[in-house]
Design a protein around this motif. Structure first.
Motif, PDB file in Angstrom:
ATOM      1  N   ILE A 177      19.457  36.663  20.995  1.00 39.33           N
ATOM      2  CA  ILE A 177      19.676  36.511  22.439  1.00 39.33           C
ATOM      3  C   ILE A 177      19.799  35.030  22.792  1.00 39.33           C
ATOM      4  O   ILE A 177      20.703  34.615  23.535  1.00 39.33           O
ATOM      5  N   LEU A 178      18.889  34.218  22.247  1.00 41.87           N
ATOM      6  CA  LEU A 178      18.930  32.785  22.517  1.00 41.87           C
ATOM      7  C   LEU A 178      20.197  32.148  21.948  1.00 41.87           C
ATOM      8  O   LEU A 178      20.772  31.232  22.543  1.00 41.87           O
ATOM      9  N   MET A 179      20.654  32.641  20.772  1.00 43.37           N
ATOM     10  CA  MET A 179      21.887  32.120  20.170  1.00 43.37           C
ATOM     11  C   MET A 179      23.070  32.380  21.084  1.00 43.37           C
ATOM     12  O   MET A 179      23.915  31.493  21.301  1.00 43.37           O
ATOM     13  N   ASP A 180      23.142  33.580  21.645  1.00 41.85           N
ATOM     14  CA  ASP A 180      24.251  33.899  22.551  1.00 41.85           C
ATOM     15  C   ASP A 180      24.206  33.040  23.808  1.00 41.85           C
ATOM     16  O   ASP A 180      25.250  32.585  24.304  1.00 41.85           O
ATOM     17  N   LEU A 181      22.994  32.814  24.331  1.00 45.95           N
ATOM     18  CA  LEU A 181      22.859  31.939  25.496  1.00 45.95           C
ATOM     19  C   LEU A 181      23.417  30.551  25.192  1.00 45.95           C
ATOM     20  O   LEU A 181      24.183  29.981  25.976  1.00 45.95           O
ATOM     21  N   LEU A 182      23.023  30.021  24.037  1.00 40.67           N
ATOM     22  CA  LEU A 182      23.450  28.669  23.671  1.00 40.67           C
ATOM     23  C   LEU A 182      24.962  28.600  23.468  1.00 40.67           C
ATOM     24  O   LEU A 182      25.617  27.648  23.901  1.00 40.67           O
ATOM     25  N   ILE A 183      25.532  29.612  22.823  1.00 36.42           N
ATOM     26  CA  ILE A 183      26.969  29.621  22.563  1.00 36.42           C
ATOM     27  C   ILE A 183      27.759  29.663  23.874  1.00 36.42           C
ATOM     28  O   ILE A 183      28.739  28.926  24.057  1.00 36.42           O
ATOM     29  N   VAL A 184      27.331  30.517  24.795  1.00 39.05           N
ATOM     30  CA  VAL A 184      28.021  30.616  26.086  1.00 39.05           C
ATOM     31  C   VAL A 184      27.950  29.292  26.835  1.00 39.05           C
ATOM     32  O   VAL A 184      28.949  28.794  27.371  1.00 39.05           O
ATOM     33  N   VAL A 185      26.760  28.695  26.858  1.00 41.88           N
ATOM     34  CA  VAL A 185      26.577  27.456  27.614  1.00 41.88           C
ATOM     35  C   VAL A 185      27.378  26.317  27.004  1.00 41.88           C
ATOM     36  O   VAL A 185      28.047  25.567  27.716  1.00 41.88           O
ATOM     37  N   LEU A 186      27.333  26.178  25.677  1.00 43.88           N
ATOM     38  CA  LEU A 186      28.080  25.103  25.034  1.00 43.88           C
ATOM     39  C   LEU A 186      29.577  25.235  25.303  1.00 43.88           C
ATOM     40  O   LEU A 186      30.261  24.252  25.610  1.00 43.88           O
ATOM     41  N   THR A 187      30.082  26.463  25.196  1.00 44.69           N
ATOM     42  CA  THR A 187      31.504  26.685  25.445  1.00 44.69           C
ATOM     43  C   THR A 187      31.858  26.385  26.902  1.00 44.69           C
ATOM     44  O   THR A 187      32.858  25.711  27.192  1.00 44.69           O
ATOM     45  N   ALA A 188      31.031  26.874  27.823  1.00 47.28           N
ATOM     46  CA  ALA A 188      31.303  26.652  29.248  1.00 47.28           C
ATOM     47  C   ALA A 188      31.231  25.170  29.605  1.00 47.28           C
ATOM     48  O   ALA A 188      32.055  24.676  30.381  1.00 47.28           O
ATOM     49  N   LEU A 189      30.256  24.448  29.046  1.00 45.80           N
ATOM     50  CA  LEU A 189      30.124  23.027  29.354  1.00 45.80           C
ATOM     51  C   LEU A 189      31.304  22.224  28.813  1.00 45.80           C
ATOM     52  O   LEU A 189      31.766  21.275  29.457  1.00 45.80           O
ATOM     53  N   LEU A 190      31.773  22.593  27.631  1.00 46.48           N
ATOM     54  CA  LEU A 190      32.946  21.915  27.083  1.00 46.48           C
ATOM     55  C   LEU A 190      34.150  22.083  28.009  1.00 46.48           C
ATOM     56  O   LEU A 190      34.867  21.128  28.319  1.00 46.48           O
ATOM     57  N   TYR A 191      34.361  23.318  28.463  1.00 44.99           N
ATOM     58  CA  TYR A 191      35.475  23.569  29.374  1.00 44.99           C
ATOM     59  C   TYR A 191      35.268  22.873  30.715  1.00 44.99           C
ATOM     60  O   TYR A 191      36.219  22.386  31.325  1.00 44.99           O
TER      61      TYR A 191
END
Length: 555
Positions: A177-191
């Motif tokens: 669950i934490l991995m998915d949170l981090l992946i979503v946030v990193l991708t969104a912040l990059l964009y």
């Protein structure tokens, strides 16, 4: 329908959404529409003919049908759970693989979810609460990731439950669950960073570059992750270092080691703490920045900037220099422009260039740089640069696809007597625009690593790439450039042809290696490649010099 089951599960949390100020019935209806649309979209990992897609679209969710592929990959990675009791090593590698798989899927499919401007252009004009729209998008993203991550992790979870116990299972569930949170946030912040500083066509190009960068980072990060550990006999030794605090898979491995096998010290506890604190803090930041992301998404709808006169003149000079006829020059410029402006083409082709960039260096690091630069001096490892051409078959195959394929009628109205100028111009534009810059950068790096004495070999390898590209064109199914829809990419399975062409590329590298052990062999091999390229450009396209009749492919 499967997606309705997702909504029924979501209904149990209705009270929580209401307390957050969300209009739950409206959010549920928005999600129902989004999930229905997802069911009709064929994922990148699945290649099917158009007729099969249309037939199966009525039978079920295409995204859910594709998840068995991820289940297989997850099953293969579950072997790390069975390896032993060094949980730091096992779970770092396992989560590194899973993060690689999830982020790769997001690169190919996630942009259509996160970078969707329809919410703003359609829903924002209606009496719908802004928080409801934002929450609908957030929940949509996590439903998508739930099925994707679940497919990848289901077998490792079951294996871990029987091999390590219920504590391992619960901790792995939390870390997923934490991995998915981090992946979503990193991708969104990059964009968000890209969206903040760029607009129009430049913004869309930057999104492609971000995807290429993510691809490179994932591929290189996986190699770095494996090299964190020293294999001494049958033991795996972990050597703590400051830069390991930047690698999320190591955080996860440390959390398993700390919770299930305590006694590792403060360094392990610090890494384990990061696996929980960073994703949670990042998600709170994501919720705060979500409105800014939504506002900046509107820039995606802005018209692209016009091509400047100077760039148009420069392109004309390049085309006239490389092409033998005015017709070929015209189609060189035509293909060049479409490769730069065709949004879907760039989304499908440009990220694959990331792998072509890193493959030579992955093999180089795997075979000699463990002892530093001294370990490669005097070797012929510079021939790994041939791996930079490994994506050429795929790129050349994708040349015939476009989202604007219906405009292919232009080939029928163009004042040309045959198709040869079309193919030659498009292939040359592909090599000059996509392959040449990549190869020059890698050649420069190899020249720094191995010395300027390898420059003749690099030039000869570049000539060999040109011959290889012509052979790829001859081997792959023919289709006029940009004349077929992307949905038709799976109508004729050419996987074995592409694999054969990759082996042929290895054959070019082997011939070059043999040439280096023969006196003046590299010179002779270079002359052979020059002759091959000269004959190829003159002979390979004669089969396409046919009178135009009938509609072009894609009509």
């Amino acid at each position: 329908m499967e997606e309705m089951k997702s909504l029924r599960v979501l209904d149990r949390f209705r009270g929580l959404f209401v307390k957050m100020g969300v209009d739950y019935p409206v959010m549920r209806r928005i999600l129902q529409v989004k999930l229905t649309m997802d069911a009709r979209r064929v994922p990148t990992m699945v290649n099917k003919s158009r007729k099969k897609q249309q037939a199966e679209a009525e039978d079920g969710n295409q995204f859910l049908r594709s998840l068995w592929l991820y289940v297989i990959f997850g099953g293969l990675s579950s072997m790390f759970v069975l390896m032993g009791d060094n949980l730091l090593f096992q779970m770092s590698i396992l989560f590194g693989i899973m993060m690689f798989m999830v982020m790769t899927a997001m690169i190919s499919d996630f942009s259509s979810v996160l970078l969707d401007i329809r919410d703003r252009s359609i829903l924002a004009t209606k009496p719908v609460n802004r928080r409801t729209i934002t929450m609908a998008k957030t929940v949509h993203i996590f439903i998508y990731l739930f099925f994707l991550t679940g497919a990848i992790a289901i077998i490792p979870l079951v294996v871990g439950l029987f091999r390590q116990g219920i504590g391992f299972f619960a901790l792995m569930l939390l870390e997923l669950i934490l991995m998915d949170l981090l992946i979503v946030v990193l991708t969104a912040l990059l964009y968000l960073v890209v969206l903040r500083f760029f607009d129009g066509e430049k913004l869309k190009d930057m999104i492609n570059y971000v995807q290429i960068g993510m691809t490179i980072t994932i591929a290189v990060g996986y190699q770095v992750l494996v090299r964190l550990f020293d294999f001494t006999a049958m033991d795996v030794v972990f050597k703590p270092a400051w830069w390991q605090y930047l690698l999320p898979p190591v955080w996860v491995g440390a959390s398993f080691q700390t919770v299930l096998h305590p006694g590792g010290g403060l360094s392990y506890a610090g890494l384990a703490g990061l696996s929980i604190l960073v994703p949670l803090a990042a998600f709170l930041l994501y919720l705060k920045l979500m409105p800014a992301l939504e506002r900046n998404l509107q820039k995606l709808a802005e018209p692209s900037a016009k091509v400047t006169k100077g760039s148009g003149k420069a392109l004309r000079r390049i085309a006239d220099l490389l092409c033998s006829t005015p017709q070929e020059s015209a189609f060189f410029r035509f293909a060049w422009s479409l490769m730069g402006t065709e949004r879907e083409f760039k989304l499908k082709v440009y990220p694959s260039l990331g792998f072509a960039i890193v493959f030579p260096f992955i093999f180089l690091f795997s075979n000699g740089l463990n002892q530093g630069l001294e370990g490669i001096s005097g070797t012929r490892m510079y021939l790994f640069i041939y791996f930079s051409g490994i994506m050429l078959p795929t790129i050349i195959m994708m040349l015939r696809y476009s989202s604007r394929y219906k405009a292919a009628w232009i080939y029928q109205t163009a004042p040309i007597s045959g198709e040869a100028p079309i193919y030659k111009g498009a292939l040359k534009a592909c090599l000059v625009r996509l392959m040449l810059p990549l190869y020059l950068v890698e050649a420069a790096i190899f020249a720094v690593l191995f010395g300027v004495s390898i420059l003749p070999d690099l030039i000869v390898a570049g000539l060999a790439m040109q011959c290889f590209a012509i052979l790829c064109f001859l081997s792959l199914r023919k289709g006029l450039p940009f004349s077929e829809p992307f949905e038709a990419a799976g109508q004729q399975n050419q996987t074995f042809v592409i694999m054969g062409l990759m082996l042929l590329l290895g054959g070019f590298g082997l011939l070059h290696w043999l040439a280096t052990i023969i006196p003046f062999g590299v010179v002779a091999y270079g002359v052979l490649m020059i002759a091959g390229a000269w004959l190829g450009w003159r002979m390979a396209f004669r089969m396409r010099v046919t009178e135009k009749e009938g509609a072009p492919n894609g009509n």
